[in-house]
Structure formats: structure tokens, C-alpha cells
Design a protein around this motif. Structure first.
Motif, short mmCIF file in Angstrom:
data_model
loop_
_atom_site.label_atom_id
_atom_site.label_comp_id
_atom_site.label_asym_id
_atom_site.label_seq_id
_atom_site.Cartn_x
_atom_site.Cartn_y
_atom_site.Cartn_z
N ILE A 1 2.07 82.55 56.84
CA ILE A 1 2.59 81.12 56.83
C ILE A 1 3.81 81.15 57.59
O ILE A 1 4.22 80.31 58.64
N LEU B 1 3.58 73.51 48.44
CA LEU B 1 3.58 74.94 48.77
C LEU B 1 4.61 75.79 47.99
O LEU B 1 4.40 76.67 47.57
N LEU B 2 5.75 74.80 47.63
CA LEU B 2 6.94 75.44 47.05
C LEU B 2 6.20 75.86 45.29
O LEU B 2 6.63 76.96 44.81
N ALA C 1 -0.23 75.63 54.26
CA ALA C 1 0.53 75.66 55.40
C ALA C 1 -0.36 75.07 56.81
O ALA C 1 0.38 74.41 57.55
N ILE D 1 3.95 78.85 45.41
CA ILE D 1 4.66 80.08 45.55
C ILE D 1 5.26 80.54 43.93
O ILE D 1 5.18 81.65 43.60
N ALA E 1 -2.76 72.69 56.52
CA ALA E 1 -2.72 71.11 56.62
C ALA E 1 -1.34 70.69 57.15
O ALA E 1 -1.42 69.66 57.93
N LEU E 2 -0.19 71.53 56.75
CA LEU E 2 0.95 70.83 57.27
C LEU E 2 1.13 70.84 58.72
O LEU E 2 1.49 69.96 59.33
N ILE F 1 1.54 59.60 56.46
CA ILE F 1 1.71 60.94 56.78
C ILE F 1 2.73 61.64 56.37
O ILE F 1 2.64 62.73 55.68
N PHE G 1 15.97 74.11 47.00
CA PHE G 1 14.53 73.67 47.16
C PHE G 1 14.25 73.93 48.44
O PHE G 1 12.94 73.86 48.93
N GLY H 1 12.19 72.34 53.49
CA GLY H 1 10.59 71.89 53.62
C GLY H 1 10.11 72.67 54.68
O GLY H 1 10.78 73.00 55.87
N PHE H 2 8.66 72.98 54.48
CA PHE H 2 7.95 73.78 55.61
C PHE H 2 8.16 72.96 56.88
O PHE H 2 7.73 71.65 56.76
N PHE H 3 8.62 73.50 57.88
CA PHE H 3 8.51 72.90 59.19
C PHE H 3 9.61 71.73 59.57
O PHE H 3 9.91 71.08 60.44
N HIS H 4 10.83 71.53 58.46
CA HIS H 4 11.77 70.73 58.66
C HIS H 4 13.04 71.54 58.83
O HIS H 4 13.94 71.09 58.93
N LEU I 1 -0.79 67.99 60.44
CA LEU I 1 -0.13 66.80 60.37
C LEU I 1 0.93 66.88 61.18
O LEU I 1 1.35 65.77 61.60
N LYS I 2 1.71 67.77 61.51
CA LYS I 2 2.68 67.95 62.24
C LYS I 2 2.26 67.63 63.77
O LYS I 2 3.01 67.11 64.47
N LEU J 1 2.91 67.84 50.33
CA LEU J 1 2.09 69.26 50.67
C LEU J 1 3.28 70.19 50.44
O LEU J 1 3.37 71.28 49.92
N GLU J 2 4.49 69.70 51.15
CA GLU J 2 5.61 70.79 51.10
C GLU J 2 6.13 71.14 49.64
O GLU J 2 6.23 72.17 49.42
N TYR J 3 5.97 70.13 48.70
CA TYR J 3 6.58 70.43 47.55
C TYR J 3 5.27 71.37 46.75
O TYR J 3 5.55 72.35 45.79
N PHE K 1 12.21 77.29 52.20
CA PHE K 1 11.73 77.43 50.81
C PHE K 1 12.98 77.47 49.71
O PHE K 1 12.72 77.39 48.71
N MET L 1 2.93 64.77 53.77
CA MET L 1 3.79 66.10 53.98
C MET L 1 4.61 66.34 53.14
O MET L 1 4.74 67.56 52.70
#
Lengths: 144, 418
Positions: B77, A14-15, B19, A18, B21-22, A3, B295, B298-301, B25-26, A10-12, B323, A7
Motif C-alpha cells: 500500500i 486502515l489505521l 488502500a 493495522i 478504495a482510497l 466523498i 494518528f 491519513g493515507f494520501f494526506h 476516491l482520490k 476509510l483512513e481511520y 499512519f 475518505m
């Protein structure tokens, strides 16, 4: 563990999405501008310039206009764009060519020379609107 | 014309999917049918709206709408990340805004006729702003809301459009008068005072908002708008000088007179004097931006929820934290590209009123984005104002969509004529 890896991926992603969207859009806009400017460039060179005949040995061609865009050659030989069967004109007398948005007349070492505004030109000269070009007994007015 | 490939539109529409999907998972339990359906609908909208606009509105700019959809999807998002309840509300405002935009385009001819009555527009703007002083409710230290039933409206957002319309018409009609240099002081060329009066009036409105409503952001925006449009119309630098003098005098005066202004300036000059108290917000914002790095975390981090009212004023810091530099630069680029395309529309206009109006709309959006971005990064003292298309807020979203609708309608009109 899996997982977590998913994650991070997926995060990379997303970036990346964008970033990719902005880059692609910028590229498209740049291409658009580039094409626009080139189209306009073509339009400008299509705009014709003309040689108006003011005086000539031949009554029939007086006040005729010769339109051209890129290149025009003048002389007595039959392979020229404008054939002047005049004894004072050389076989290949002169050439007018389009160079960087300007027009340039070049004298091809003719026997009786080429005159722009009553002045003998040495080799090359740029032309302005309304210049009077004299070749042999024929007088042209340059219009652009 | 280089074709903006439809594949590119998929990129920004994929953002909500990733977003979500993340989000799943979270915390799998937080995902329900409502969330999923909103996500699916928003994806479809962000692809379909630009394509539909391209198909049905011939001759409009094809880059502005995709860029706006990109900003909206970033907004969605971030709302999902920061506060799920605002995710629904923001989605609702985006949909209503897009509908309003199409209505504006449809009835643009009627709306643009209003430009023939500039003083009525100006009067309406004053009445709207004045009504806030009388009927307004104070929320978050600023008196700029009117509450009607379940809705909270920020009328200044809408009066912005009215003032733009007034300025465009007024300046176009009196351009020659304003350029008439019959008062000549040292190096200033100024017209007679009566032609200056409406401009001074707008500056006065800005000051009024500033004093009574404690809304520094809008005061600065209105002031900047008037200066920008005047210079665009007359290309006379005397007005900029005059405005600068006026601005400096007003700043000094308000610094002396009002406590809240002094507090803002003190926080701006040295936030570390009181990092846990008054300057908590800006200090947390700076930490967030610094923590983001290149970088991002990270989303949600990250932990952007530490910043108070992060979903309106400080959404930029949240983007910067999660981001990083890449996300921030993308958002800024999106604003600049929208401005660039809008300025292109303005240059193509033949009618001078429309030219000024479309330039005003473009410039105001960029100015608004600049004011809040500079506030978040402590370049200028913080002023509460929304980041166009990203911050949470119904009034701001709707007024921006109406403005974009007008811009596209003007573009279509002028191109059809040519």
C-alpha cells in the motif's frame, strides 16, 4: 462532502485494521505462551514423589514404594492413605503435602512424634530428596 | 496450542482493499484493471499463503508468516501511495519471493547440507562481494549493484546469507577452541590468533565494503552480525570488547580518511547547518515524522514524496507521516514479534549449527531494521540499507524470503525429530 467523509472513515479504518491485526496477533502469541507454561506446570506436578519403606514391623511392606502427587496421610486409622497398624503410631499421625513445588511434612500432634533425619520435627518441615522419615517403628525414605 | 484464528488473517489482507478504495476516491482515473487485479490477487495470497503453510507444513511456526504478510501488505500500500509503477514491481517481487521461500523449504535438506562446507560458503561470499568491486555499477553514490540484462542485483544481500551459514558452522565447530583462555591479557581472555583469523577476516570484509563500495549500512550490518553470532556461540565478553575497540579505531580512521563519512557525521550532528542542501533528506524525514503525530495525517494526506528516495531508505518516514505513531509502533512490534518467534525456534533446536543459524537469521533481520530505523530518525548517522519486507527492492525481498524459508524448514526438521 460525502466523498470526504467516506475518505476519512476509510483512513481511520486502515489505521484500525493495522492496529487490530498487531493486537490480535500479540494476544494470540501471549495466550500461546500462557498455555504452554501452564501445561508445563501440570507436567511438573504430575511428576511423582515416592516414599520407600526401609524398615517396618511388617516384613511384607519392606522395600515397597508408595507413589503420590498431591497429598498423603499416615496413621493407624483406616481412613489414612498409608495405614500403619503399629501401637506406636497415632490415629492421624502425619501428613505430607505439596506446597509450591516443595513437599512439606506436618506432624499432627502425635503421641510419639515424627522424626526426619533423626530429628524430632516441631509441627512442620520441608522435605528434601533422600530424607529419612521415622514414624513409630517404620522408616521411610523420601524420594523425588 | 492457541489457535490463531483465520479471521485475524483477513485483517491484514483487507489493507490493500481499503488502500485501493482510497486510491479510487482520490483519483478515479488512475485505477485500471491491472491495479484492481493485482490488489485482488495480493489479498488472496496474503490469506492463502499462511493458511497453506499451516496446513501443508506441519509443525512450523504459525505466527511468522502472517506477520510477514502484514509487512508485505504495508509495503504494497505504501508503494501504491508513493509510486504506482513500483506497485507492480513490488508485487512481482513478493510473489517471486514467496515461491522461492516454498522452494527453499522443499529443498531445505540439500541446502542445509551445504553447512558442512563452511569455507566454501565463506569463499563464495568473498567472491560475490569482490565481483561487485570489479563488475559493479555505481547507483546513488554507492557501488553495490551488478547489472545483468534487465535486472539490477545487489549481491551483498545474498552474501549475507552465505556469511551467516559460514559463521554458524565455523563457530559451532571451533566453539571450544574459541573459549580456550590460553592468552590472558589483563582482563581479556583470548584464544590463539589463528582461531581468530576468520572473524578478523569478516571484519575486514566489512571494512572493504565500507571503503570501496561506500556502503556504510552493509558494513555495519556485517560487523554487527559477526559480533552477535560470536557472542551467542561463546558467551565470552572479550570478543565484544575487542569488536568495540576495532569499531572505534575503524570509525576514527575512516572519519579522518574519507570525505563522504565526514559529510554523513556532520549531517548527523547538525542537520540544520545546511537543511536545503546536504541534509535535505534527513531534515525532510524528521519533518515528516513530526508532522505525522499520533494518528498520522491519513493515507494520501501527507506529503512523503518530498523526501528523496522515499520508497527504499525512507519508507519508514512515509509510514510515520501517514499512519502516525500507531502505524510506526505496529511495524516495530511486527519486527519484534517475528524476532521473538524466531528466537523461540532457535532455542528449541537441538543441533547447534541450526540453532546458531536460526538465531543469526532472526538477529540479522532485527539488526537491519534497527540500523535503518535509527538512521531515519537520526539516532545514528544515516546508512542506506533496506527495511526488510517493506522497502522496495528485489534483492532484499528475495534474500529475506529465502532466509525465512530456511528458518521455517529448520523449525519443521527439529520438531519432527522430537
Amino acid at each position: 462532502m460525502i466523498i470526504k467523509t467516506v475518505m476519512v472513515i476509510l483512513e481511520y479504518a486502515l489505521l484500525l485494521f493495522i492496529c487490530a491485526f498487531i493486537c490480535k496477533t500479540m494476544r494470540a502469541i501471549y495466550k500461546d505462551l500462557y498455555n504452554d507454561s501452564h501445561e508445563k506446570g501440570n507436567v511438573r506436578s504430575i511428576k511423582k514423589v515416592a516414599l520407600l519403606v526401609l524398615q517396618s514391623y511388617d516384613e511384607n511392606i519392606i522395600n515397597k514404594r508408595v507413589l503420590f502427587t498431591e497429598l498423603i496421610t499416615l496413621g493407624r486409622g483406616p481412613d489414612n492413605n498409608i495405614v500403619l497398624s503399629d501401637a506406636y503410631v497415632s490415629y492421624h499421625h502425619a501428613v505430607i503435602s505439596h506446597i509450591k513445588n516443595q513437599y512439606q511434612i506436618e506432624d499432627l500432634h502425635s503421641r510419639n512424634h515424627t522424626y526426619v533425619n533423626e530429628q524430632e520435627i516441631r509441627n512442620k518441615s520441608f522435605l528434601q530428596n533422600g530424607d529419612i522419615i521415622k514414624i513409630g517403628t517404620t522408616v521411610f525414605k523420601f524420594e523425588r | 496450542m492457541y489457535y490463531l484464528k483465520n479471521r485475524i488473517l483477513l485483517l491484514q489482507a483487507c489493507l490493500p482493499v481499503l488502500a485501493m478504495a482510497l486510491f479510487y476516491l482520490k483519483d478515479a482515473s488512475a485505477v485500471n484493471n491491472v491495479n484492481l487485479s493485482i490488489m485482488a490477487v495480493s489479498c488472496v495470497i496474503f490469506v492463502v499463503v499462511p493458511m497453506m503453510a499451516k496446513k501443508f507444513l506441519k509443525n512450523t511456526d504459525e505466527y511468522i508468516l502472517p506477520l510477514i504478510c502484514f509487512l508485505c501488505s504495508i509495503s504494497l500500500i505504501m508503494m501504491l501511495r508513493l509510486k504506482v509503477s513500483l506497485f507492480y514491481a513490488q508485487f512481482r517481487w513478493i510473489v517471486i519471493g514467496m515461491v522461492l521461500m516454498f522452494i527453499t523449504i522443499k529443498f531445505a535438506d540439500k541446502l542445509l547440507q551445504l553447512l558442512d562446507y563452511p569455507y566454501i560458503l565463506g569463499l563464495c561470499a568473498i567472491i560475490i562481494i569482490g565481483s561487485v568491486i570489479i563488475f559493479g555499477t555505481e547507483i546513488g553514490g554507492g557501488l553495490n549493484w551488478i547489472i545483468i540484462g534487465p535486472f539490477q542485483i545487489q549481491p551483498a544481500e545474498f552474501s549475507k546469507l552465505l556469511i551467516l551459514g559460514f559463521l554458524a558452522t565455523y563457530l559451532q565447530e571451533n566453539k571450544n577452541m574459541l573459549n580456550l583462555p590460553n592468552r590472558h591479557w589483563i582482563f581479556l581472555y583470548l584464544p590463539p590468533l589463528r582461531f581468530l583469523a576468520p572473524l578478523v577476516m569478516i571484519w575486514g570484509i566489512a571494512l572493504l565494503i565500507f571503503v570501496y563500495q561506500r556502503n556504510l549500512g552493509f558494513a555495519l550490518l556485517f560487523f554487527g552480525m559477526a559480533v552477535m553470532m560470536t557472542y551467542a556461540a561463546t558467551s565470552n565478553k572479550s570478543y565484544i570488547f575487542l569488536a568495540a575497540v576495532f569499531f572505534i579505531l575503524a570509525s576514527i580512521f575512516s572519519y579522518m580518511m574519507f570525505g563522504h563519512v565526514r559529510v554523513r557525521v556532520e549531517i548527523w550532528l547538525n542537520p540544520w547547518a545546511d537543511p536545503m542542501g546536504k541534509a535535505y533528506q534527513i531534515v525532510q524525514s524528521l519533518f515528516a515524522l513530526g508532522y505525522g503525530g499520533f494518528f498520522g495525517t491519513g493515507f494520501f494526506h501527507g506529503s512523503p514524496e518530498l523526501i528523496p528516495i522515499v520508497y527504499t531508505d525512507f519508507i519508514f518516514s512515509a509510514i510515520g507521516e501517514e499512519f502516525g505513531f500507531i502505524g510506526v509502533i505496529s511495524v516495530i512490534m511486527a519486527y519484534l514479534l517475528i524476532f521473538f518467534r524466531s528466537a523461540k525456534i532457535a532455542f528449541a533446536c537441538v543441533n547447534e549449527k541450526y540453532k546458531l543459524l536460526s538465531f543469526g537469521i532472526a538477529g540479522t533481520m532485527l539488526l537491519q531494521a534497527f540500523i535503518i530505523l535509527a538512521g531515519d530518525t537520526k539516532l545514528i548517522p544515516l546508512t542506506g540499507i533496506t527495511l526488510p519486507f517493506i522497502s522496495y527492492g528485489g534483492s532484499s525481498m528475495l534474500s529475506e524470503f529465502i532466509a525465512i524459508g530456511l528458518l521455517l524448514a529448520i523449525n519443521a526438521r527439529e520438531k519432527n525429530r522430537a
